[in-house]
Scaffold this active site. Structure first.
Site, short mmCIF file in Angstrom:
data_model
loop_
_atom_site.label_atom_id
_atom_site.label_comp_id
_atom_site.label_asym_id
_atom_site.label_seq_id
_atom_site.Cartn_x
_atom_site.Cartn_y
_atom_site.Cartn_z
CE LYS A 1 -10.77 1.43 -4.30
NZ LYS A 1 -11.77 0.83 -3.41
CE1 TYR B 1 16.33 22.61 5.07
CE2 TYR B 1 15.36 20.77 3.86
CZ TYR B 1 15.88 22.06 3.89
OH TYR B 1 15.97 22.79 2.74
C1 LIG Z 1 -11.50 -0.53 -3.26
C2 LIG Z 1 -12.55 -1.56 -3.21
C3 LIG Z 1 -12.22 -2.91 -3.32
C4 LIG Z 1 -10.79 -3.41 -3.39
O1 LIG Z 1 -10.25 -3.43 -2.10
P1 LIG Z 1 -8.78 -3.99 -1.84
O2 LIG Z 1 -8.63 -3.94 -0.36
O3 LIG Z 1 -7.84 -3.05 -2.51
O4 LIG Z 1 -8.75 -5.35 -2.41
C5 LIG Z 1 -13.25 -3.83 -3.38
N1 LIG Z 1 -14.54 -3.44 -3.28
C6 LIG Z 1 -14.89 -2.15 -3.14
C7 LIG Z 1 -16.33 -1.80 -3.03
C8 LIG Z 1 -13.92 -1.18 -3.09
O5 LIG Z 1 -14.28 0.11 -2.96
#
Ligand SMILES: *Cc1c(COP(=O)(O)O)cnc(C)c1O
Length: 376
Positions: A35, A265
């Site tokens: 994702k 800055y």
């Molecule tokens: C993003 C997500 C994961 C992965 O989580 P990590 O902490 O990056 O391993 C797993 N399950 C669901 C439903 C997620 O949304």
């Protein structure tokens, strides 16, 4: 010549990290979570390193199409399911498996016209209170789904809120185990933290061993990109994970400071003794957090030093006092692996910014060129 900033995606590290997750749950199949454009790495760029996964899980239909366009014919799971009725047409056409977490999604399925029934993952809200049916309503949702001709196999799923911390997973796992005990179907519970910290062999001491539910499908995300889900309790190296991304640049100028001279800055850094600094072609417009204070670790020619002064839009400064040989053109590693093999974990930089490795990866700016390295 373009600015010397470059992000490198390490296919071999992704492969190694995927293998590490698999080793923690040898009986499970692995969803590689891609994702958010593969946590900022780029779906197309990680595909080669992650094609050994059993499936790809993501949220966005457009990203699902991209995975199919890469030639992937195996499972793809939509972690938030569909958002509107016509999304189901794409699920039918591209053979996408999808999460079902609310009544509205069951309503949509019930009116969807398809010749091919869908594989769905029914999500339980076992305590996170984000997505899913409450334990009280879960079985009714299962029964309703099971009666639909549009639905093929139903898998059972939940998500842990505290796998990386104090509370652990025992309470949520117990709820899930009790409610799903006699339901058929594959189970998917563990994210990276749960996969690494609570493998089937090393049960959570506070959990009832009889109530342990092994995942048929684990869902590692952050671990496959080489960041520790529970930093600083463990580092990525502790878990045997290698950086999936290196952000590197070069020194484009040096300055010699006298005591009392300031840097950048708002003059937040003032030299206390004579020192030499390097100006690096990397700033917050590249995704390096502006909030990182003086003292944030950085590698120059693979040697650890620190940032000095404010991060600006296109530049930041580093202390070259311990690096007599460094100067114009020297390699700077903001996170990841330097040419000499030394690693600066993204988690260390994230901690200085008061955040987690996830956010830094996802925030890599579009203007940064990215290359994919296969063997290193
Ligand atoms: C993003 C997500 C994961 C992965 O989580 P990590 O902490 O990056 O391993 C797993 N399950 C669901 C439903 C997620 O949304």
């Amino acid at each position: 010549m373009p600015r010397p900033i470059l992000a490198t995606i390490h296919s071999q590290a992704l492969r190694q990290n995927l293998a590490r997750a698999r080793a923690a749950a040898p009986d499970a199949r692995v969803w590689a979570i891609v994702k958010a454009n593969a946590y900022g790495h780029g779906i197309e760029r990680v595909f080669e390193g992650l094609r050994g996964a059993d499936g790809f899980a993501l949220l966005d239909l457009e990203e699902a199409q991209r995975v199919r366009r890469l030639g992937w014919r195996g499972p793809i799971l939509l972690l938030e399911g569909v958002f509107e009725l016509r999304d189901l047409e794409l699920c039918s056409r591209l053979d996408l498996w999808h999460t079902v977490h609310c009544d509205e999604q069951i309503d949509m399925l019930a009116t969807h016209k398809t010749n091919v029934p869908h594989r769905v993952f029914l999500k339980m809200n076992s305590g996170m209170n984000r997505l899913g049916f409450t334990p009280q309503r879960y079985r009714a949702a299962w029964t309703r789904l099971n009666a639909l001709p549009q639905v093929d196999e139903i898998s059972l799923m939940t998500h842990f809120s505290d796998a990386d911390g104090q509370r652990g997973i025992a309470a949520q796992m117990a709820v899930f185990a009790a409610v799903t005990r006699d339901l058929p179907g594959e189970r998917s519970l563990s994210n990276s933290a749960a996969t690494l910290r609570y493998p089937p062999g090393a049960r959570d001491a506070s959990a009832d061993p009889a109530g342990y539910v092994a995942s048929d499908w684990i869902r590692p995300g952050i671990a496959i990109y080489g960041s520790a889900p529970d930093f600083p309790e463990h580092t990525a190296a502790d878990w045997g994970l290698a950086p999936g991304m290196t952000l590197a640049s070069k020194i484009i100028a040096t300055q010699n400071l006298l005591p009392g001279d300031s840097v950048g800055y708002s003059s937040t850094f003032i030299a206390e003794q004579p020192m030499r600094i390097g100006v690096v072609a990397c700033g917050y417009a590249d995704g390096y957090p502006r909030i990182c204070p003086s003292g944030t670790p950085v590698l120059v020619n693979g040697v650890r030093t620190r940032t000095v002064g404010r991060v600006s839009m296109d530049m930041l400064s580093v202390d070259l006092t311990p690096l007599a040989d460094a100067g114009f053109g020297s390699e700077v590693t903001l996170w990841g692996r330097a040419a000499n093999g030394v690693v600066l974990g993204i988690d260390e930089v994230a901690q200085c910014a008061g955040t987690v490795g996830y956010e830094l990866m996802c925030a890599l700016a579009p203007r940064v060129p990215v290359s994919v390295a296969d063997a290193d």
